[in-house]
Design an enzyme around this catalytic site. Structure first.
Site, PDB file in Angstrom:
ATOM      1  N   PHE A 391       0.800  -1.230   0.000  1.00 60.67           N
ATOM      2  CA  PHE A 391       0.000   0.000   0.000  1.00 60.67           C
ATOM      3  C   PHE A 391       0.834   1.282   0.000  1.00 60.67           C
ATOM      4  CE2 PHE A 391      -1.834  -3.427   2.566  1.00 60.67           C
ATOM      5  CZ  PHE A 391      -2.770  -3.873   1.647  1.00 60.67           C
ATOM      6  N   CYS A 392       1.999   1.236  -0.634  1.00 59.72           N
ATOM      7  CA  CYS A 392       2.895   2.403  -0.654  1.00 59.72           C
ATOM      8  C   CYS A 392       3.113   2.938   0.760  1.00 59.72           C
ATOM      9  CB  CYS A 392       2.357   3.509  -1.569  1.00 59.72           C
ATOM     10  SG  CYS A 392       2.195   2.969  -3.273  1.00 59.72           S
ATOM     11  N   ALA A 393       3.241   2.017   1.703  1.00 59.19           N
ATOM     12  CA  ALA A 393       3.504   2.401   3.095  1.00 59.19           C
ATOM     13  C   ALA A 393       4.473   1.353   3.660  1.00 59.19           C
ATOM     14  CB  ALA A 393       2.206   2.447   3.885  1.00 59.19           C
TER      15      ALA A 393
END
Ligand code: PLP
Length: 474
Positions: A391-393
């Protein structure tokens, strides 16, 4: 449908049936009409089913009102700002009026700048170029937590910055931020309004107060918050807010940054070019102030106009019905997932309340299965679309003990309880019966083997690769 499909081994109690009826009454139907609500997804074993879109957190479908508005204004689309023609004048008026609509939507102050960008990422990069500089040096650090989306993490790595690890409670996280601010030297606190990974909401007003008490400003990444909660930057004393049209039911390529004009008027022009200047010379330039300074080139008139139209629809929602709709789906999903053996629902904080402090995002994993495999299975065998990965995290996923990712179901105005039921039935079946098809890894993603489904005639398709999108960044 009843919860009997969710927990097949558990007899449905009268109490559970009543709770389900209550939820059906609130969330049995979409709260607002969206485009694509009835599209049919082909199943791997044959046949079709209504596509259950549980991926609103990535990009939400267009509101039908917004798509109708687009069709209405499209014939008048023309150059903005300097065109003297009738259509140009209309386009300019629509574009400039979009600023005040968006300013009202976020409760902006009269002098706040409203700058149209490509998306939240663009907005935050723009702000990174506008941090105050004195004697050639940045006046302070940007402070951010480790739970941020990369859009609210990477732009700050190019300027003086500090990061801290969020505590396992909101209260503890506020204390950690306070302790860091007390060290001094922070010019900007960059915080997400709601986690794109777990849906948990951060206490924006308390953090704004803290930042200001220590001489810092605050920017809120509202990419996830804006589609789910009212925002009021004046009441919350927030200096800057950024969000994206495509997550706010207006997927036409615009984002926005709203906030205090002084830094923005003195900052590095985000896109040097036509429209951003007062006067250009062969060897120099005098930059414009106001939004024009950062909006070089031809602006995305239709993107800004539709974004503004979407904010009007959202501002007009009955708040209680809006939140009840989302909360009914969320609690049904969380409880249903927790009822299935081997499924874990993930949260960052121990003290957030599932009903009031979380938006329509649920994160989970299924024991014994790669997240990507479960996502492929849900799509191919149940017509459910959700997101898997990190999740781009990445820092957060690593800290949550999910270095190879998890699953995220996200929903909103066009969702209905049946979407969540389909997901729960699919996961329950997976745990009970296993996969119903063979899956292979292709181009870094799990896909069904021997997939002969095809896309609509207008979409490029290599036979056998439906669903095999290249894995770019997870
Ligand atoms: C919390 C959060 N911030 C920022 C972004 C980046 O948004 P965009 O891709 O529209 O720039 C996202 C996208 O998923 C997000 O969820």
């Amino acid at each position: 449908m009843t919860t009997a499909t969710v927990s097949p081994n558990a007899a449905i109690t009268t109490e559970a049936a009543t709770a389900l009826d209550a939820r059906q009454a609130i969330a049995g139907r979409p709260l607002a009409a969206v485009t694509g609500a009835e599209i049919q997804a082909p199943l791997i074993a044959g046949g079709h089913v209504r596509y259950a879109n549980l991926d609103y957190g990535a990009s939400a479908p267009a509101l039908s009102v917004v798509s109708a508005y687009l069709n209405e204004i499209l014939p008048y689309y023309a150059s903005v700002h300097r065109g003297a023609g009738y259509a140009s004048q209309i386009s300019t008026s629509v574009y400039e009026n979009a600023r005040s609509i968006v300013r009202d939507f976020v409760g902006g102050r009269p002098d706040d700048s409203v700058i149209f960008t490509r998306n939240t990422t663009d907005s935050l990069n723009l702000l990174a170029g506008c941090l105050p500089v004195a004697d050639g040096r940045h006046a302070g650090d940007v402070l951010y937590l480790d739970i941020e989306h990369h859009a609210n993490l990477l732009p700050w790595q190019g300027v003086p910055h500090r990061s801290i690890v969020a505590a396992d409670t909101i209260a503890g996280t506020i204390e950690a931020v306070r302790a860091e601010l007390e060290q001094g030297g922070v010019s900007l606190l960059a915080i997400t309004g709601a986690s794109n990974v777990t849906g948990e909401i951060l206490p924006v007003r308390a953090l704004a107060t803290l930042a200001h008490q220590h001489g810092a400003r605050i920017v809120v990444d509202a990419a996830q918050l804006a589609p789910h909660r009212r925002i009021d930057i004046s009441a919350d004393d927030v200096d800057y807010v950024a969000f994206s049209g495509h997550k706010l039911y207006a997927p036409f390529g615009a984002g926005v940054l709203v906030g205090r004009p002084d830094w923005l008027d003195a900052g590095v022009p985000h896109l040097a070019g036509g429209g951003a200047v007062k006067e250009a010379r062969l060897d120099g330039v005098s930059w414009a102030t106001g939004p024009a300074r950062h909006e070089g080139g031809s602006p995305n008139v239709l993107g800004a106009a539709t974004l503004a139209r979407a904010t009007q629809v959202i501002a007009g929602l009955d708040k209680d019905r809006w939140h009840a709709h989302e909360s009914a789906i969320r609690s049904f999903l969380v409880e249903g997932l927790q009822d299935i053996d081997g499924v874990t629902v993930h949260q960052i904080f121990k003290d957030t309340n599932a009903d009031t402090d979380t938006i329509g995002v649920v994160n989970f994993s299924v024991e014994g299965y790669d997240a990507g495999l479960v996502a492929a299975y849900l799509s191919a065998e149940h017509g459910v679309g959700l997101r898997d990965g990190r999740f781009c995290a990445h820092p957060l996923l690593k800290r949550l003990g999910l270095p190879s990712g998890s699953l995220r179901a996200s929903f909103g105005l066009g969702s209905r309880l049946e979407d969540a039921e389909r997901l729960l039935a699919g996961i329950a079946k997976l745990r009970r019966d296993g996969l119903g098809w063979d899956y292979v890894v292709d181009a870094g993603r799990w896909v069904p083997a021997n997939d002969t489904r095809t896309y609509p005639h207008w979409a490029p398709n290599t036979p056998g690769t439906a669903g095999a999108a290249p894995c770019i960044d997870d």
